[in-house]
Design an enzyme around this catalytic site. Structure first.
Site: not given
Ligand code: ADP
Length: 393
Positions: A10, A87, A176, A237, A381
């Site tokens: 990733n 990813r 996600h 965020r 993941e």
């Protein structure tokens, strides 16, 4: 056939997270992080078995870091590495599932860069470096957006002039996806339900946070949109704000787009509300000590999360369960109980002891007796990316 090994990568703009996944084991044989790439302080950290180690790699770029990693990976895989899974954040409308890497796939990821200007170019750097270093190995890309390509049009379109969608791809994509897919499959297994006949609400709560409605194994709605800024309150965020906020700040404070972008993505969320931290653990501790900002940040986080879950329930024919995952979802009984307390109209209620027990990787059901299922499901993941990679080999 012996169990196969997949290296999962990733890449961020200055980092590479990696994990060596063996299909037969849930623990990673090797995992770690190369960070501050491109700077004199570049460093590689890794963990193998119980042992942690690190190596300074001053000035290393993505390719140099991967080549340092190569002997470690070969050692941990016993010389038997079967493929690499990457990813990739944004697959636009083109990618509805994982793909073997070839030149047309690389070009399509490059074309999608305007939708993810920070992430896709960094992901590409990693793929290109890995293609050079591991030229003989099959490589697969797994997209964060792909799972949400099953959203119906009424869920993915914004109420904007059609030309913005048709010609510029302005629509809701969601992110996600790999995590929501993994935990909804696990939830079905844990509940002895068939994935193809099950109906879930899922809350992935990490530094980024999103909710998802999953019906019969397909995403039907999700809280993130064109970008990962839409939806829930996150670490730094803002999540949803009035769409006129940009023009308001420009008019009243003279802020430019870069300033507003930075504020919404890096200075807002839990950090902005609390004035203290983006980290939920720190906020829970500060709340215990009476910190007003931390207390407010937690209240807003849970209320807005509950509102999003209630909204997602519009996409479900019935509720087989609510899933909590991600660092916060897997570890915070407080956030779970405060969120569920706002969802009485969905009939949800928690068992206090079960809720307290499910932390640090412990999965389980935490609902009070006679109430709809609420599950804590640790996400993985990397494992999902490895499984997708294996499926394509
Ligand atoms: P990322 O999205 O970067 O993968 P994680 O899924 O690891 O992040 O989640 C990070 C968040 O999880 C942080 O806000 C962290 O404080 C929170 N977290 C981890 N452990 C706990 C805990 N015991 N209690 C509350 N929050 C926790």
């Amino acid at each position: 056939m012996p169990a196969r090994n997949i290296l999962v990568i990733n890449c961020g703009s200055s980092s590479i997270k990696f994990a060596l996944v063996n299909e037969a084991h849930s623990q990673f044989s090797l995992s770690g992080l190369a960070e501050r790439l491109g700077s004199p302080d570049a460093v590689l950290h890794w963990q193998r078995g119980g042992e942690k180690d690190s190596l300074m790699i001053p000035g290393a770029d993505h390719r140099a870091a991967l080549s340092q990693l190569l002997p470690l990976v070969q050692g941990a895989a016993g010389g038997k590495l079967h493929g690499i899974g990457h990813r990739v954040v944004h697959g636009g409308e083109r990618f509805t599932q994982a793909q073997r890497v070839d030149t047309s796939v690389l070009a399509a990821i490059r074309d999608t860069a305007p939708l993810a200007p920070l992430h896709n170019p960094a992901n590409l750097q990693g793929i290109e470096a890995a293609l050079k270093l591991f030229a003989d190995l099959p490589q697969v890309v797994v997209f964060d957006t792909a799972f949400h390509q099953t959203l119906p049009e009424h869920a993915y379109r914004y109420a904007l002039p059609e030309v913005l969608y048709r010609e510029h791809g302005v629509r809701r994509y969601g992110f996600h996806g790999t995590s929501h897919r993994f935990v909804s499959h696990r939830a079905a297994q844990m509940s002895e339900l068939s994935v193809g006949d099950s109906s879930w609400l899922s809350a992935h709560l990490g530094n980024g946070c999103s909710t998802c409605a999953i019906v019969d194994g397909q995403s039907r709605d999700t809280s993130m949109g064109l970008t990962p800024l839409e939806g829930l309150v996150m670490g730094t965020r803002s999540g949803d704000v009035d769409p006129n906020l940009h023009s308001h700040l420009a008019r009243t404070l003279g802020w430019d787009l870069a300033q507003i972008d930075r504020m919404l993505n890096q200075d807002a969320g839990l950090l902005g509300l609390s004035g203290l931290s983006n980290d939920m653990r720190s906020l829970e501790q500060a709340r215990e000590q009476g910190h007003a900002g931390a207390t407010l940040a937690i209240e807003v986080f849970c209320y807005r999360l509950a509102k999003s879950l209630a909204a997602m329930s519009c996409a479900l024919p019935r509720l087989d369960g609510l899933i909590f995952t991600g660092g916060i979802g897997e570890n915070s009984p407080l956030i779970r109980s405060k969120t569920v307390a706002h969802l009485r109209l969905l009939g949800l209620a928690l068992d206090k002891e079960a809720n307290a027990r499910c932390i640090r990787g412990v999965a389980g059901s935490i609902q009070a007796q006679g109430h709809p299922r609420v599950l804590v499901v640790p996400t993985n993941e990397e494992r999902q990316i490895a499984l997708d990679t294996l499926a394509l080999l």
